[in-house]
Scaffold this active site. Structure first.
Site, mmCIF file in Angstrom:
data_model
loop_
_atom_site.group_PDB
_atom_site.id
_atom_site.type_symbol
_atom_site.label_atom_id
_atom_site.label_comp_id
_atom_site.label_asym_id
_atom_site.label_seq_id
_atom_site.Cartn_x
_atom_site.Cartn_y
_atom_site.Cartn_z
ATOM 1 C CG HIS A 1 -13.986 -0.666 -2.210
ATOM 2 N ND1 HIS A 1 -13.845 -0.971 -3.432
ATOM 3 C CD2 HIS A 1 -15.169 -1.380 -1.639
ATOM 4 C CE1 HIS A 1 -15.047 -1.833 -3.735
ATOM 5 N NE2 HIS A 1 -15.663 -2.029 -2.510
ATOM 6 C CE1 TYR B 1 -4.274 -1.350 -0.355
ATOM 7 C CE2 TYR B 1 -3.010 -3.141 1.176
ATOM 8 C CZ TYR B 1 -4.277 -2.751 0.200
ATOM 9 O OH TYR B 1 -5.108 -3.781 0.068
#
Length: 236
Positions: free
Chosen positions: A110, A59
């Site tokens: 999300h 990420y």
């Protein structure tokens, strides 16, 4: 009695395809993330428990790429609709390109790459902008920070709020999604029969009933539909 339909309300529902033309990789295309990475290793609560370093690295890299990307013509065109309409952007994307293009009402289903949250059960999100998250980075209550992302197996965010906007909207534009991620994709079935509904994407698994399908890149077709709507015309 609740309003049946609001013709001044536009819902824009976007997926990875709207940001692909800004250089952000999608997930399921031939060159998508899931061709290179295993979902089970970087995008589940179990992955975080077993190897948080790998999850953070994945990420952190995505965040860095998203920060360097710029909004494209589709993002800017969507933001321009606010000149005349009440516009709600509902996005499956975790980048902030809609916000940077000028959209003021963005609902993320999300999560968001530019935020982190505690691992202690506190759902409060903290802005980290483009900074990386490392092991040892703690929230104010002393718990490790994790990406503010909905992983597989977790509930999507802002579901009820997004659903109510879809139910009321007089116009709905779906852009850049194959509509194979649930429950988000199922929301679109709740649109009103009389709403002007258009789906713009290169590939779709199953078209929701009543949507006019336009097979196109976002930057090619979104400005065209936006121009029609700003003139008070139907999408096609």
């Amino acid at each position: 009695m609740p309003k049946d339909i609001d013709y001044n309300k536009i819902v824009i529902f976007t997926g990875a395809g709207v940001s692909a033309e800004s250089g952000i990789r999608t997930f399921r295309d031939l060159n998508g993330y899931w061709k290179e990475f295993s979902i089970e290793e970087v995008a589940t609560p179990c992955a975080w428990k077993n190897n948080p370093e790998a999850v953070l690295s994945f990420y952190n890299e995505r965040r860095e790429i998203a920060c360097k990307a710029e909004p494209n013509e589709a993002h800017f065109s969507i933001a321009a609709l606010e000149k005349k309409y009440d516009v709600i952007v509902i996005t499956q994307n975790v980048d902030d390109l809609h916000e940077r293009a000028g959209s003021s009402n963005v609902i993320h289903l999300h999560g968001e790459l530019g935020k982190a949250r505690s691992t202690s059960g506190n759902e409060k999100a903290y802005s980290i902008n483009g900074n990386a998250i490392s092991i040892g980075d703690l929230c104010p209550n002393g718990s490790q920070l994790r990406p503010h992302i909905v992983w597989f197996g977790e509930d999507i965010q802002n579901y009820e709020e997004a659903m109510q906007h879809i139910k009321l909207a007089g116009r709905i534009m779906v852009v850049g999604t194959s509509l194979n991620v649930y429950p988000a994709a199922g929301m679109l079935k709740k649109a009103r029969h009389r709403a002007d509904k258009v789906l713009i994407t290169l590939d779709v698994d199953k078209r929701p009933y009543g949507y006019n399908y336009l097979q196109s890149k976002a930057t090619e077709m979104v400005p065209f539909i936006v121009e029609r709507w700003l003139k008070g015309l139907k999408s096609t």
